[in-house]
Write an enzyme that holds these catalytic residues in place. Sequence first.
Site, PDB file in Angstrom:
ATOM      1  N   LYS A  14      19.727 -14.579 -29.455  1.00 52.49           N
ATOM      2  CA  LYS A  14      20.437 -15.454 -29.180  1.00 52.49           C
ATOM      3  C   LYS A  14      22.174 -14.115 -28.307  1.00 52.49           C
ATOM      4  O   LYS A  14      22.196 -13.007 -29.253  1.00 52.49           O
ATOM      5  CB  LYS A  14      21.095 -16.519 -29.064  1.00 52.49           C
ATOM      6  CG  LYS A  14      21.838 -16.291 -30.267  1.00 52.49           C
ATOM      7  CD  LYS A  14      23.124 -16.201 -30.411  1.00 52.49           C
ATOM      8  CE  LYS A  14      23.822 -15.831 -31.518  1.00 52.49           C
ATOM      9  NZ  LYS A  14      25.041 -15.771 -31.920  1.00 52.49           N
ATOM     10  N   ASP A 148      23.417 -22.244 -35.448  1.00 52.39           N
ATOM     11  CA  ASP A 148      22.721 -22.024 -34.121  1.00 52.39           C
ATOM     12  C   ASP A 148      21.472 -21.453 -34.847  1.00 52.39           C
ATOM     13  O   ASP A 148      20.861 -21.761 -33.436  1.00 52.39           O
ATOM     14  CB  ASP A 148      22.965 -19.870 -34.698  1.00 52.39           C
ATOM     15  CG  ASP A 148      24.006 -19.870 -34.522  1.00 52.39           C
ATOM     16  OD1 ASP A 148      25.417 -20.393 -33.262  1.00 52.39           O
ATOM     17  OD2 ASP A 148      24.364 -18.578 -34.502  1.00 52.39           O
TER      18      ASP A 148
END
Length: 307
Positions: A14, A148
């Site tokens: 990401k 996350d």
Amino acid sequence: MTYDTPLTLQACAKINLFLDITGRRPDGYHLLTGVMQSVSLADTVTISLSPADEDSVRLTCSDRALPTDRGNLAFRAAEAFLAHTRADGSRKTALRATVHIEKHIPYPAGLAGGSTDAAAVLRGLNRLAGEPLDAASLEVLGGKLGADVPFCIRGGACITEGVGDVLNPCSPLPDCDILIACAGEGVSTPEAYRALDAAYGGFAPEFCQPRTEQQNALLSALAHGDLSGIGAHMFNLFESVILPRHSTAAGLHAALTAAGACGVRMSGSGPSVFGLFARGGAGAAYRALQSEGIPAWICHPVTASES
């Protein structure tokens, strides 16, 4: 339940298009607001389940520098899934989870390399076990492992709030080149947060400066597929304390800007830096970095269905 048939998943990295801190909870956790985007730079995670005398996990990894025991978040993800599904009664028999990770995402880099491997393990085990957990339950389980992990389970593009565990989908990046560079400087996330606390008064209310207008401008640019507007409104608060202390990351930031990127930011707490280019436009900058011996990758935005 599928036994002994390996399942291979891509564990996508990401990037943070926007990352701000809006406060701090009494327990010390920081409150975040941001925008995350999955990208095609990915590890490959292969998982299988087999009957066993007792629940167990076996993890191997192509990178021998990484731990293959509980020191690896993917290992703990497999343990957590087995414990949860045994406790909730969704299975009666003991299982061994076997996991192999082919590493491609650099670390430490602020690209969620460990979190995305853990997310892939949770998604893969859930599928092999006949999907005893729905998507929301899987994200809750992932959130107990790391901030996350829920986003990496969902993938695509999301507005993130809370401690990173509150997710709302948003428009993704348009098709473009994302050039990521990471020269190997080590950045400790806890130390990065301590530096931010020192610089911003521990994020007491009087020291917080919400950047709501800038984030809204970014979201509008995403909705319109305006790559230049996206680049102009990206933000990462960690840059204010990391780049002055890490000259290589600061140099990469400057180099990508000089190479004509639409926008350049550090991802997460760093030290990786990424630049946005029109599709096909990152080649010259990539070759320049490679000629200097700097690891770099050209990747592209990934949707939730692809991640």
